[in-house]
Scaffold this motif. Structure first.
Motif, PDB file in Angstrom:
ATOM      1  N   ARG A 169       0.949  -1.203   0.094  1.00 19.25           N
ATOM      2  CA  ARG A 169       0.006   0.082   0.052  1.00 19.25           C
ATOM      3  C   ARG A 169       0.821   1.305   0.071  1.00 19.25           C
ATOM      4  O   ARG A 169       0.386   2.464  -0.691  1.00 19.25           O
ATOM      5  CB  ARG A 169      -0.914   0.071   1.188  1.00 19.25           C
ATOM      6  N   SER A 216      -8.893   5.591   0.025  1.00 15.17           N
ATOM      7  CA  SER A 216      -7.590   5.827  -0.797  1.00 15.17           C
ATOM      8  C   SER A 216      -6.301   5.204   0.108  1.00 15.17           C
ATOM      9  O   SER A 216      -6.279   5.605   1.153  1.00 15.17           O
ATOM     10  CB  SER A 216      -7.246   6.941  -1.521  1.00 15.17           C
ATOM     11  N   ASN A 217      -5.491   4.215  -0.549  1.00 17.26           N
ATOM     12  CA  ASN A 217      -4.378   4.040   0.361  1.00 17.26           C
ATOM     13  C   ASN A 217      -3.177   4.699   0.033  1.00 17.26           C
ATOM     14  O   ASN A 217      -2.856   5.263  -1.123  1.00 17.26           O
ATOM     15  CB  ASN A 217      -4.103   2.422  -0.044  1.00 17.26           C
ATOM     16  N   PRO A 218      -2.091   4.612   0.782  1.00 10.49           N
ATOM     17  CA  PRO A 218      -2.252   4.166   2.182  1.00 10.49           C
ATOM     18  C   PRO A 218      -2.919   4.995   3.111  1.00 10.49           C
ATOM     19  O   PRO A 218      -2.785   6.107   3.346  1.00 10.49           O
ATOM     20  CB  PRO A 218      -0.399   4.122   2.472  1.00 10.49           C
ATOM     21  N   LEU A 219      -3.810   4.332   3.599  1.00 11.87           N
ATOM     22  CA  LEU A 219      -5.214   4.885   4.291  1.00 11.87           C
ATOM     23  C   LEU A 219      -4.756   5.655   5.429  1.00 11.87           C
ATOM     24  O   LEU A 219      -5.091   6.989   5.199  1.00 11.87           O
ATOM     25  CB  LEU A 219      -5.869   3.730   4.804  1.00 11.87           C
ATOM     26  N   ALA A 261     -10.642   1.380   7.355  1.00  8.62           N
ATOM     27  CA  ALA A 261      -9.550   0.309   7.376  1.00  8.62           C
ATOM     28  C   ALA A 261     -10.179  -0.821   8.500  1.00  8.62           C
ATOM     29  O   ALA A 261     -10.184  -1.807   8.100  1.00  8.62           O
ATOM     30  CB  ALA A 261      -8.472   0.871   7.658  1.00  8.62           C
ATOM     31  N   HIS A 315      -3.319   0.571   8.685  1.00  6.87           N
ATOM     32  CA  HIS A 315      -4.108  -0.419   7.616  1.00  6.87           C
ATOM     33  C   HIS A 315      -2.823  -1.101   6.703  1.00  6.87           C
ATOM     34  O   HIS A 315      -2.522  -0.369   5.819  1.00  6.87           O
ATOM     35  CB  HIS A 315      -4.920   0.489   6.662  1.00  6.87           C
ATOM     36  N   GLY A 316      -2.047  -1.752   7.538  1.00  7.67           N
ATOM     37  CA  GLY A 316      -0.670  -2.432   6.872  1.00  7.67           C
ATOM     38  C   GLY A 316      -0.374  -3.606   7.504  1.00  7.67           C
ATOM     39  O   GLY A 316      -1.232  -4.361   8.245  1.00  7.67           O
TER      40      GLY A 316
END
Ligand code: APR
Length: 311
Positions: A88, A119-122, A144, A175-176
């Motif tokens: 991401r 949208s990411n990276p969130l 997320a 969120h990763g």
């Protein structure tokens, strides 16, 4: 219809979110995209499904922001999705530039809206939206935790052969790869999963949850997940539009909660018409707390990298 939700980005996540919102009759929907024709075509196509799906939500396509005026909620999905082999974080520079331009235009027409970032990276994109909009922190939040928790719930239900409706799960953090699924607060009909599965099984499901997005990317090959992300964004919009006071894990701007300052990260929040109406603080074990702090460090690193890019 009384409420208006604008969805920026009429791609996979955006168009699917528009469909879910309309079919639940939550609000009229405006779909915005830079692509010529596409948002108009998708809005028209969805409108033509309405007589069969039995809803009266109005769907409009747009290339600019005038039609989004006075939106209650703006869901932002514009940007590029990842492809196999990408994280991401690889989307950072491109999506930060897009986020800045989109938020800048959208908030001029809807200064009272709640922004739901997808949208990411969130977590980093939430920072861009927060700084660009200058909105109060309760009106900028990221999707997320609802998605990551839904993935964890799916895997729990499949493992135990029970209804997904009986499951509940909490995934906190960024969120990763460093996200923090909390088995202690993840239950089946109120029973913690720690009572229902051995440690090795829980660890397997936690790992699959952490890698849930990548699993879909590797199967789709041309883009990333969109059905579940759209469902998650729609659940958040519903909680806001209906002022439900629903407790959901969302990316929120922390100012000291959980010992974290000036950073967007996933925590349980109460969602109502004001957006984030409360950040719920739960007592974490030292291990859980360390995992959340580690996740916060990863988000912080990304936000700092983004500042160096000067987007
Ligand atoms: N303004 C409006 N729309 C834009 C802009 C912009 N400046 N830049 C790009 N878009 C649009 C694209 O034209 C495209 O239609 O955003 C849409 C993105 O759609 P997809 O490529 O289908 O991507 P999607 O799978 O929907 O993912 C969007 O959500 O989950 C995240 O990681 C994912 O960052 C990605 C985003």
């Amino acid at each position: 219809m009384k409420h208006k939700i604008s969805v920026i980005g009429a791609g996979n996540v955006g168009a699917t979110a528009a469909q879910r919102i309309a079919e639940k009759e939550l609000a009229d929907v405006v779909l915005v995209d830079i692509l010529e024709g596409v948002p108009f075509g998708k809005a028209l196509d969805l409108s033509e499904a309405a007589p069969i799906e039995k809803h009266d939500a109005h769907l409009t396509g747009a290339n600019d922001y005038e039609a989004t005026k006075d939106s209650d909620v703006i869901i932002i999905t514009s940007g590029i999705p990842r492809k196999p082999g990408m994280s991401r974080d690889d989307l950072l520079a491109t999506n930060a530039t897009i986020m800045k331009s989109v938020v800048d235009q959208a908030v001029q027409y809807s200064p009272q809206a709640v922004l739901v970032i997808v949208s990411n990276p969130l977590d980093a994109m939430c920072h861009v939206a927060f700084e660009t909009s200058q909105f109060p922190k309760n009106r900028v939040l990221g999707m997320a935790g609802v998605l990551d928790s839904a993935r964890f719930r799916t895997f729990i239900a499949q493992e135990l052969n029970v209804s997904v409706e009986n499951t509940h799960a909490f995934v906190l953090g960024g969120h990763g790869d460093t996200m923090v699924p909390l088995p202690r607060f993840s239950t089946v009909s109120g029973i913690p999963i720690t009572e229902l599965m051995d440690q090795a099984t829980i660890e397997r499901l936690v790992k699959r949850t952490r890698e849930g997005g990548a699993e879909i990317v590797s199967l789709l090959k041309t883009g990333s997940a969109y059905y579940a992300p759209a469902s998650a964004a729609c659940e958040m919009a519903e909680a806001i539009i209906k002022d439900k006071k629903k407790i959901l894990p969302c990316a929120a701007y922390l100012t000291g909660e959980y010992g974290i300052n000036n950073l967007f990260i996933g925590v349980p929040v109460k969602l109502g018409k004001e957006g984030i109406e409360e950040i719920i603080q739960i007592k974490l074990t030292p291990e859980e707390d360390a995992a959340l702090k580690k996740s916060a460090e990863a988000v912080k690193g990304l936000v700092e990298a983004m500042k160096k890019l000067e987007v």
